[in-house]
Design a protein around this motif. Structure first.
Motif, PDB file in Angstrom:
ATOM      1  N   ASN A  17     -21.044   8.272 -25.355  1.00  0.00           N
ATOM      2  CA  ASN A  17     -19.844   8.111 -24.544  1.00  0.00           C
ATOM      3  C   ASN A  17     -19.518   6.621 -24.448  1.00  0.00           C
ATOM      4  OD1 ASN A  17     -17.765   8.232 -22.777  1.00  0.00           O
ATOM      5  ND2 ASN A  17     -18.837   9.433 -21.230  1.00  0.00           N
ATOM      6  N   PRO A  18     -18.688   6.106 -25.350  1.00  0.00           N
ATOM      7  CA  PRO A  18     -18.462   4.656 -25.394  1.00  0.00           C
ATOM      8  C   PRO A  18     -17.742   4.105 -24.175  1.00  0.00           C
ATOM      9  CG  PRO A  18     -16.988   5.774 -26.911  1.00  0.00           C
ATOM     10  CD  PRO A  18     -17.915   6.817 -26.362  1.00  0.00           C
ATOM     11  N   MET A  24     -20.078  -0.339 -18.500  1.00  0.00           N
ATOM     12  CA  MET A  24     -21.300  -0.926 -17.950  1.00  0.00           C
ATOM     13  C   MET A  24     -21.558  -2.304 -18.547  1.00  0.00           C
ATOM     14  SD  MET A  24     -23.899   2.348 -17.823  1.00  0.00           S
ATOM     15  CE  MET A  24     -25.196   1.338 -18.433  1.00  0.00           C
ATOM     16  N   GLU A  25     -21.422  -2.413 -19.849  1.00  0.00           N
ATOM     17  CA  GLU A  25     -21.680  -3.689 -20.515  1.00  0.00           C
ATOM     18  C   GLU A  25     -20.726  -4.770 -20.021  1.00  0.00           C
ATOM     19  OE1 GLU A  25     -22.289  -5.401 -25.039  1.00  0.00           O
ATOM     20  OE2 GLU A  25     -21.676  -3.335 -24.745  1.00  0.00           O
ATOM     21  N   MET A  26     -19.466  -4.425 -19.863  1.00  0.00           N
ATOM     22  CA  MET A  26     -18.496  -5.417 -19.389  1.00  0.00           C
ATOM     23  C   MET A  26     -18.787  -5.842 -17.952  1.00  0.00           C
ATOM     24  SD  MET A  26     -14.864  -4.469 -21.090  1.00  0.00           S
ATOM     25  CE  MET A  26     -14.964  -2.753 -21.528  1.00  0.00           C
ATOM     26  N   LEU A  31     -20.956 -10.025 -14.269  1.00  0.00           N
ATOM     27  CA  LEU A  31     -21.992 -10.471 -13.327  1.00  0.00           C
ATOM     28  C   LEU A  31     -22.753 -11.677 -13.874  1.00  0.00           C
ATOM     29  CD1 LEU A  31     -23.463  -7.070 -12.096  1.00  0.00           C
ATOM     30  CD2 LEU A  31     -22.147  -8.711 -10.759  1.00  0.00           C
ATOM     31  N   PHE A  32     -23.017 -11.671 -15.172  1.00  0.00           N
ATOM     32  CA  PHE A  32     -23.731 -12.772 -15.808  1.00  0.00           C
ATOM     33  C   PHE A  32     -22.882 -14.047 -15.834  1.00  0.00           C
ATOM     34  CE2 PHE A  32     -25.244 -14.925 -19.785  1.00  0.00           C
ATOM     35  CZ  PHE A  32     -26.500 -15.258 -19.324  1.00  0.00           C
ATOM     36  N   ALA A  33     -21.578 -13.897 -15.938  1.00  0.00           N
ATOM     37  CA  ALA A  33     -20.686 -15.058 -16.023  1.00  0.00           C
ATOM     38  C   ALA A  33     -20.481 -15.748 -14.681  1.00  0.00           C
ATOM     39  CB  ALA A  33     -19.343 -14.636 -16.604  1.00  0.00           C
ATOM     40  N   ILE A  34     -20.589 -15.006 -13.589  1.00  0.00           N
ATOM     41  CA  ILE A  34     -20.397 -15.583 -12.253  1.00  0.00           C
ATOM     42  C   ILE A  34     -21.695 -16.280 -11.834  1.00  0.00           C
ATOM     43  CG2 ILE A  34     -19.917 -15.058  -9.830  1.00  0.00           C
ATOM     44  CD1 ILE A  34     -18.363 -12.597 -10.857  1.00  0.00           C
ATOM     45  N   PHE A  42     -28.172 -11.195 -15.739  1.00  0.00           N
ATOM     46  CA  PHE A  42     -29.144 -11.435 -16.809  1.00  0.00           C
ATOM     47  C   PHE A  42     -30.138 -10.278 -16.908  1.00  0.00           C
ATOM     48  CE2 PHE A  42     -33.360 -13.219 -17.937  1.00  0.00           C
ATOM     49  CZ  PHE A  42     -33.094 -13.540 -19.258  1.00  0.00           C
ATOM     50  N   ILE A  43     -30.650  -9.842 -15.772  1.00  0.00           N
ATOM     51  CA  ILE A  43     -31.613  -8.744 -15.764  1.00  0.00           C
ATOM     52  C   ILE A  43     -30.967  -7.461 -16.278  1.00  0.00           C
ATOM     53  CG2 ILE A  43     -32.962  -7.233 -14.240  1.00  0.00           C
ATOM     54  CD1 ILE A  43     -33.458  -9.767 -12.520  1.00  0.00           C
ATOM     55  N   LEU A  44     -29.762  -7.163 -15.810  1.00  0.00           N
ATOM     56  CA  LEU A  44     -29.082  -5.941 -16.240  1.00  0.00           C
ATOM     57  C   LEU A  44     -28.741  -5.970 -17.725  1.00  0.00           C
ATOM     58  CD1 LEU A  44     -26.780  -5.370 -13.144  1.00  0.00           C
ATOM     59  CD2 LEU A  44     -28.775  -4.013 -13.827  1.00  0.00           C
ATOM     60  N   LEU A  45     -28.295  -7.117 -18.231  1.00  0.00           N
ATOM     61  CA  LEU A  45     -27.997  -7.215 -19.667  1.00  0.00           C
ATOM     62  C   LEU A  45     -29.267  -7.069 -20.508  1.00  0.00           C
ATOM     63  CD1 LEU A  45     -25.324 -10.040 -19.833  1.00  0.00           C
ATOM     64  CD2 LEU A  45     -25.054  -7.685 -20.581  1.00  0.00           C
TER      65      LEU A  45
END
Length: 91
Positions: A17-18, A24-26, A31-34, A42-45
């Protein structure tokens, strides 16, 4: 790869299911960019791409697809805040 729409990439993503995975990835990337939420992003990615690596291993496919973004995330995180890896220097 999702944004470029390469035929082999799109065919592989249609098995799953893309829309949910892409969303989720976006969210994780935002979150990583803020700066305030960089560590949780970072942990989630890392968890997301580790799961992708496990899926690739189970299918005997190339681990480069999730491996390259994972390495880039680690390099970016180290350059932004090396205390994630080295710990904070308290005097």
């Amino acid at each position: 790869m999702k944004f470029i729409h390469l035929p082999w990439s799109v065919a592989g993503l249609e098995k799953y299911n893309p829309s949910i995975l892409g969303l989720m990835e976006m969210i994780f990337v935002v979150l990583f960019a803020i700066p305030k939420t960089m560590k949780i992003g970072f942990i989630l990615l890392c968890c997301y791409f580790a799961g992708a690596m496990a899926t690739e291993l189970a299918k005997d496919a190339s681990m480069l697809n999730p491996g390259i973004p994972m390495v880039l995330i680690w390099i970016t995180a180290f350059l932004r805040d090396s205390a994630i890896f080295l710990g904070s220097a308290k005097s």
